[in-house]
Scaffold this active site. Structure first.
Site, PDB file in Angstrom:
ATOM      1  NE  ARG A  35      -4.185  -1.741   1.817  1.00  0.00           N
ATOM      2  CZ  ARG A  35      -4.988  -2.293   2.698  1.00  0.00           C
ATOM      3  NH1 ARG A  35      -4.716  -2.216   3.980  1.00  0.00           N
ATOM      4  NH2 ARG A  35      -6.072  -2.913   2.318  1.00  0.00           N
ATOM      5  CG  HIS A  59      -6.991   3.703   8.839  1.00  0.00           C
ATOM      6  ND1 HIS A  59      -7.155   3.847   7.474  1.00  0.00           N
ATOM      7  CD2 HIS A  59      -7.223   2.393   9.119  1.00  0.00           C
ATOM      8  CE1 HIS A  59      -7.497   2.685   6.948  1.00  0.00           C
ATOM      9  NE2 HIS A  59      -7.540   1.776   7.926  1.00  0.00           N
ATOM     10  CE  LYS A 224     -19.826 -17.307   6.317  1.00  0.00           C
ATOM     11  NZ  LYS A 224     -19.919 -16.527   7.535  1.00  0.00           N
ATOM     12  N   GLY A 380     -10.032  -9.121  -1.598  1.00  0.00           N
ATOM     13  CA  GLY A 380      -8.840  -9.591  -0.888  1.00  0.00           C
ATOM     14  C   GLY A 380      -8.343 -10.968  -1.290  1.00  0.00           C
ATOM     15  N   GLY A 403     -12.823  -4.323   0.622  1.00  0.00           N
ATOM     16  CA  GLY A 403     -14.204  -3.849   0.812  1.00  0.00           C
ATOM     17  C   GLY A 403     -14.575  -2.778  -0.208  1.00  0.00           C
TER      18      GLY A 403
END
Ligand code: PEP
Length: 669
Positions: A35, A59, A224, A380, A403
């Site tokens: 990143r 953050h 899922k 991811g 996300g």
């Protein structure tokens, strides 16, 4: 369209940039710098273009939440816990600043602004030598950063906004968060733009949902169904086929009445799976599910792989990967694509014995990139998979956001991207009840040719009879397919009407509603128009909502009242999020098809007023971004003067859109 750092003058400016330096840390040491490295092109660009200072904010984990968890674990394990040491090793930005300094080398100076937080740093920043990079402390040391209360977020956002003349958001990984440093800050700064990483992410991911090069095949895997419902439903809209693999495939197979042994299943999602299968069938989207498997008796890396040659799985086995027949089927479908989007592995690739399916898919997608197919990997686990198989560089784009990329593929508007959006000129043609299919095809072909490479937003709305023909020609071009109307009901006994489902089926993405000819000839009122607007939005369409006064209303001084009423009533019940799919077309009725045009000043006055109406309804930021087209005898000769007005963001063109040359001239004003 998003506005990027490349469009602003950076020279001598103070830049405040949100980056996503949320990297894994151990005892103050960076474990994976992906990143940080991803943000370097934007950092270098800003410095090379003469920024006075570049203040970075990010953050890094969540100090209070992470520390609480770690402490609870230590207590449970009977170990001691030193909170300060833990936080120092995991959440402080000082080591990141040092790491960045190493990466940037001698050509830049990076300073850390101190462990005392993000407030009151203006004097420190202003005292730095020109060209300095300042790293602020972790924004999540302040509870305001992530607060649900907008006022609290604004407190931190205001303080951060003081450190820059220009806000650059390059933190794609956190673009789905509505936080002080990702979104609220834009309220307090005049210029908000995207960095180069954000631009690349949006350029690859957004067209998948809006207007991909077709045919598109989506490969969706992962454990899922529940976490992928929205993305499956969104991708169904533009895909020719959905290739489903991974744990989630077994809920689909169970829904189809197949035996799935001990495989992963979400029984509460069987209905959802059935609904998705049904929608796909209706929309003519092929669903490709595994037809054979590699199973195991237990979920373990050391478990013995057992080949299952049929679709039904023996009672004692768990499906861990797809089998060779499935891979052949996947290959057949994937090989037909011009765009491939991949989210989620098709097997337990983390265990080497069950990695073959995912590896073969990765190799296949990589080989398609070489053939000129657009290949986008997001999410991811699939990113981890292409990294494991060393194929990341062989994809057109591998997203840096988990996300965020998932939400973008779901068709959501991400707060961190929305703040960088600028009003995109949108030039739309309304072909009304003109042209045979052959004539419409010729016009569409000519438009595709003349607008090729054009960077604005374009749309052509032929009559219903020509939608299919024109849609095929526009597919993969930069011109959206529009419809001139839709029924207010989804389906049923409505002789002569055309439903949103039928428009979707034809690949329409924009619907013109409330056109003056619908209002005045067919007597559509605001309530009916509003019903259509909401239905169209629910089905994922963009809407051009037409408003405008008659000559009589103008002469009686009712322009503002009419435009306010039609805007408010047309948008009743439309949320701020949905508004990003609305364009308003101000079309004074007396100017439509008459050759008379509002003067640029008159039109600007009404446009400004309408933007004010939107501001009252949805706030300043939304009002700044809504596109307001002008319509009413727009021609090549008057387009440039009209479009030069501050609040006129494009045109809805009737008569002049029937000649490719004229429309192209207007579009290129
Ligand atoms: C229209 O039909 O929306 C329109 C603006 O028509 P014209 O450009 O012909 O006035």
């Amino acid at each position: 369209m998003i506005k990027t750092v490349k469009t602003v003058d950076l020279s001598g400016k103070r830049v405040i940039m949100r980056v996503d330096f949320n990297v894994p840390m151990k005892d103050g040491v960076v474990q994976d710098d992906t990143r940080i490295v991803a943000a370097i092109p934007t950092i270098k660009y800003i410095l090379a273009h003469g920024a006075k200072t570049l203040t970075l904010m990010s953050h890094l984990g969540d100090p209070s939440k992470d520390a609480k968890k770690a402490e609870e674990k230590a207590v449970k394990d009977g170990k001691s816990f030193d909170k300060d040491k833990y936080i120092k090793g995991k959440h402080r930005m000082e080591p990141i600043a040092a790491y960045l300094q190493k990466k940037l080398g001698k050509n830049a100076t990076v300073v850390f602004a101190g462990e005392d937080g993000c407030y009151n740093k203006k004097a420190f920043i202003d005292s730095q030598k020109p060209g300095t990079v300042i790293m602020l402390e972790n924004t999540r040391f302040h509870k305001e950063e992530t607060s649900d209360d907008a006022k609290e977020r604004d407190k931190l956002a205001k303080a951060l906004a003081e450190y820059g003349d220009i806000f650059v958001n390059d933190a794609f990984g956190t673009a789905h968060r509505d936080h002080a440093s990702t979104a609220s800050i834009a309220k307090f700064i005049d210029v908000s733009v995207a960095g180069l990483l954000m631009e690349k992410e949006v350029n690859y991911l957004e067209p998948i949902v809006t207007n991909p090069v077709k045919p598109m095949v989506a490969i969706i895997g992962g454990a899922k169904v529940s976490s992928k419902i929205a993305v499956l439903e969104s991708l169904l809209k533009n895909s020719a086929a959905l290739v489903i693999g991974g744990g989630m495939a077994y809920t689909f197979l169970k829904a189809q009445g197949k035996k799935i042994g001990k495989s992963l299943v979400e029984d509460d999602q069987i209905d959802t799976a059935n609904r998705i299968l049904e929608t796909a069938k209706k929309a003519g989207v092929e669903i490709v599910l595994p037809v054979d498997h590699v199973g195991a008796e237990k979920f373990d890396a050391a478990a013995k792989p057992v080949a299952v040659a049929s679709v039904n799985i023996p009672d004692k086995l768990i499906a861990m990967d797809v089998g060779p027949k499935t891979l052949a089927l996947y290959k057949k479908v994937i090989s037909t694509a011009k765009t491939i989007v991949w989210n989620g592995p098709v097997g337990v690739f983390e265990f080497d014995a069950f990695a073959k399916g995912t590896e073969e898919v990765a190799k296949l997608v990589a080989s398609m990139t070489e053939k000129g197919v657009i290949t986008v990997v997001g999410g991811g686990d699939s990113v981890a998979a292409v990294n494991k198989f060393k194929l990341a560089s062989k994809m057109s784009h591998v997203s840096t956001g988990g996300g965020a990329s998932l939400e973008l593929l779901e068709g959501k508007k991400l707060p961190g991207i929305e703040v960088t959006r600028c009003r995109d000129y949108f030039v739309a043609g309304n072909w009304k009840m003109h042209l045979t299919r052959a004539e419409a095809a010729n016009l569409a072909k000519a438009l595709v040719k003349s607008l090729k490479g054009g960077k604005r937003k374009y749309m052509a709305a032929p009559s219903f009879t020509a939608l299919e023909t024109v849609g095929e020609i526009l597919s993969g071009s930069n011109i959206l397919l529009g419809a001139q109307n839709c029924a207010a009901e989804e389906q049923g006994a409505h002789t002569g009407e055309v439903s949103v489902l039928q428009l979707k089926d034809l690949g329409v993405s924009v619907i013109i509603l409330g056109h003056s000819e619908r209002r005045h000839i067919y007597k559509e009122d605001d309530a009916l128009i509003n019903q259509k607007v909401k239905l169209a939005l629910t089905h994922g369409f963009e809407v051009i909502l037409c408003i405008g006064e008659t000559l009589d209303e103008r002469e009686k001084g009712k322009v503002e009242a009419v435009c306010k009423g039609q805007t408010e009533k047309g948008l009743a019940g439309v949320t701020a999020g949905e508004l990003s799919r609305i364009t308003i077309a101000y079309e004074p009725v007396w100017a439509i098809g008459t050759g008379k045009t509002a003067t640029p000043d008159d039109a600007q006055k009404v446009h400004k007023f309408v933007r004010g109406v939107i501001e009252n309804l949805y706030g300043a930021m939304v009002a700044r971004q809504i596109v307001i087209q002008y319509g009413g005898s727009v021609k090549p000769e008057n387009a440039a003067q009209l479009m030069a007005m501050e609040d006129i963001d494009g045109a809805l063109v009737g008569g002049a859109s029937l000649k490719a040359e004229d429309f192209a001239k207007i579009a290129k004003f």
